[in-house]
Design a protein around this motif. Sequence first.
Motif, PDB file in Angstrom:
ATOM      1  N   ALA A  46      20.751  -7.658  51.502  1.00 17.07           N
ATOM      2  CA  ALA A  46      19.818  -6.897  50.676  1.00 17.07           C
ATOM      3  C   ALA A  46      20.039  -7.226  49.204  1.00 17.07           C
ATOM      4  O   ALA A  46      21.151  -7.518  48.765  1.00 17.07           O
ATOM      5  N   ALA A  47      18.953  -7.180  48.435  1.00 21.59           N
ATOM      6  CA  ALA A  47      19.020  -7.473  47.003  1.00 21.59           C
ATOM      7  C   ALA A  47      17.942  -6.684  46.284  1.00 21.59           C
ATOM      8  O   ALA A  47      16.982  -6.204  46.897  1.00 21.59           O
ATOM      9  N   LEU A  48      18.113  -6.542  44.975  1.00 19.03           N
ATOM     10  CA  LEU A  48      17.073  -5.928  44.142  1.00 19.03           C
ATOM     11  C   LEU A  48      17.170  -6.495  42.737  1.00 19.03           C
ATOM     12  O   LEU A  48      18.129  -7.167  42.377  1.00 19.03           O
ATOM     13  N   VAL A  49      16.145  -6.213  41.939  1.00 11.10           N
ATOM     14  CA  VAL A  49      16.088  -6.720  40.573  1.00 11.10           C
ATOM     15  C   VAL A  49      16.844  -5.761  39.669  1.00 11.10           C
ATOM     16  O   VAL A  49      16.561  -4.562  39.642  1.00 11.10           O
ATOM     17  N   CYS A  50      17.807  -6.303  38.913  1.00  6.69           N
ATOM     18  CA  CYS A  50      18.561  -5.493  37.951  1.00  6.69           C
ATOM     19  C   CYS A  50      17.627  -5.128  36.809  1.00  6.69           C
ATOM     20  O   CYS A  50      16.934  -5.979  36.262  1.00  6.69           O
ATOM     21  N   GLU A  51      17.594  -3.847  36.432  1.00  7.86           N
ATOM     22  CA  GLU A  51      16.651  -3.420  35.399  1.00  7.86           C
ATOM     23  C   GLU A  51      17.093  -3.821  34.000  1.00  7.86           C
ATOM     24  O   GLU A  51      16.298  -3.756  33.073  1.00  7.86           O
ATOM     25  N   TYR A  52      18.308  -4.260  33.818  1.00  8.76           N
ATOM     26  CA  TYR A  52      18.774  -4.676  32.491  1.00  8.76           C
ATOM     27  C   TYR A  52      18.547  -6.164  32.252  1.00  8.76           C
ATOM     28  O   TYR A  52      17.992  -6.555  31.235  1.00  8.76           O
ATOM     29  N   CYS A  53      18.985  -7.012  33.165  1.00 12.34           N
ATOM     30  CA  CYS A  53      18.842  -8.460  32.953  1.00 12.34           C
ATOM     31  C   CYS A  53      17.672  -9.043  33.737  1.00 12.34           C
ATOM     32  O   CYS A  53      17.351 -10.226  33.594  1.00 12.34           O
ATOM     33  N   GLU A  54      17.018  -8.242  34.572  1.00  8.74           N
ATOM     34  CA  GLU A  54      15.835  -8.642  35.346  1.00  8.74           C
ATOM     35  C   GLU A  54      16.077  -9.870  36.224  1.00  8.74           C
ATOM     36  O   GLU A  54      15.240 -10.747  36.319  1.00  8.74           O
ATOM     37  N   THR A  55      17.248  -9.920  36.842  1.00  9.38           N
ATOM     38  CA  THR A  55      17.547 -10.975  37.806  1.00  9.38           C
ATOM     39  C   THR A  55      17.796 -10.326  39.167  1.00  9.38           C
ATOM     40  O   THR A  55      18.153  -9.151  39.259  1.00  9.38           O
ATOM     41  N   TRP A  56      17.589 -11.128  40.222  1.00  8.00           N
ATOM     42  CA  TRP A  56      17.849 -10.623  41.567  1.00  8.00           C
ATOM     43  C   TRP A  56      19.353 -10.568  41.788  1.00  8.00           C
ATOM     44  O   TRP A  56      20.054 -11.552  41.598  1.00  8.00           O
ATOM     45  N   CYS A  57      19.851  -9.400  42.203  1.00  9.53           N
ATOM     46  CA  CYS A  57      21.280  -9.211  42.443  1.00  9.53           C
ATOM     47  C   CYS A  57      21.483  -8.670  43.854  1.00  9.53           C
ATOM     48  O   CYS A  57      20.772  -7.763  44.288  1.00  9.53           O
ATOM     49  N   PRO A  58      22.481  -9.189  44.559  1.00 11.08           N
ATOM     50  CA  PRO A  58      22.760  -8.666  45.894  1.00 11.08           C
ATOM     51  C   PRO A  58      23.349  -7.256  45.837  1.00 11.08           C
ATOM     52  O   PRO A  58      23.917  -6.849  44.837  1.00 11.08           O
ATOM     53  N   ILE A  59      23.167  -6.552  46.920  1.00  4.84           N
ATOM     54  CA  ILE A  59      23.753  -5.216  47.074  1.00  4.84           C
ATOM     55  C   ILE A  59      24.987  -5.374  47.953  1.00  4.84           C
ATOM     56  O   ILE A  59      24.904  -5.925  49.056  1.00  4.84           O
ATOM     57  N   THR A  60      26.102  -4.896  47.463  1.00  3.47           N
ATOM     58  CA  THR A  60      27.332  -5.011  48.231  1.00  3.47           C
ATOM     59  C   THR A  60      27.668  -3.669  48.884  1.00  3.47           C
ATOM     60  O   THR A  60      27.221  -2.626  48.427  1.00  3.47           O
ATOM     61  N   GLY A  61      28.426  -3.724  49.962  1.00  2.00           N
ATOM     62  CA  GLY A  61      28.877  -2.505  50.630  1.00  2.00           C
ATOM     63  C   GLY A  61      27.826  -1.892  51.526  1.00  2.00           C
ATOM     64  O   GLY A  61      27.789  -0.665  51.663  1.00  2.00           O
ATOM     65  N   MET A  62      26.993  -2.701  52.156  1.00  2.00           N
ATOM     66  CA  MET A  62      25.950  -2.151  53.010  1.00  2.00           C
ATOM     67  C   MET A  62      26.535  -1.444  54.233  1.00  2.00           C
ATOM     68  O   MET A  62      25.927  -0.534  54.769  1.00  2.00           O
TER      69      MET A  62
END
Length: 186
Positions: A46-62
């Motif tokens: 899973a990933a989402l766009v970071c609202e500060y740097c606007e890059t796709w970042c993975p979600i850890t600890g699913m």
Amino acid sequence: MTITSAMPRAKERKTRTRTKRVSSLPAIKLSRLLPSHIDLWDPAHAALVCEYCETWCPITGMQSKVQKLVPHHTGKADEADAIRCRGSNRKIEFDMTIPEWHQALTDAITEASSRQATTVLPKAFSPATDQTLRARAQRTSAGRMADWNEALRTVADTDSNRRLMPAGDAPAEAPAVPRTSLHITR
């Protein structure tokens, strides 16, 4: 801080990092993000766009209790300065399920596609323009040559009329020009 040649560069990072640190910023709620800024197709990645740097970042600890964004830098790896993004290690609050996210994404795609024109329609012609275009399409090259020769004849007649000078000292269709000066007497 001055920039020197020894400034650290952002290095190649692992996509998953395991750390117990958590950002002091409030948790990100998935329901407040745009559905197109979330990727839950494969929950393991899973990933989402970071609202500060606007890059796709993975979600850890699913698979664990706390899900958070992977620590990341604001710039590109091996190019930009190694400045940690404020959104690193930020908690994520799953307040929507994967089917709810999928439905929201489908609705957003449907709404966006309904706003776009599907076909480009040509502008309607006025009746006069339509008649002119139809007449032009029906004309032959011989008809065009005859029209051109007629136009040349008309132009030649007009030019010859312009070259004619009026006879005598007066212009055509005008009063005669006085030859003596007028003096006012008292």
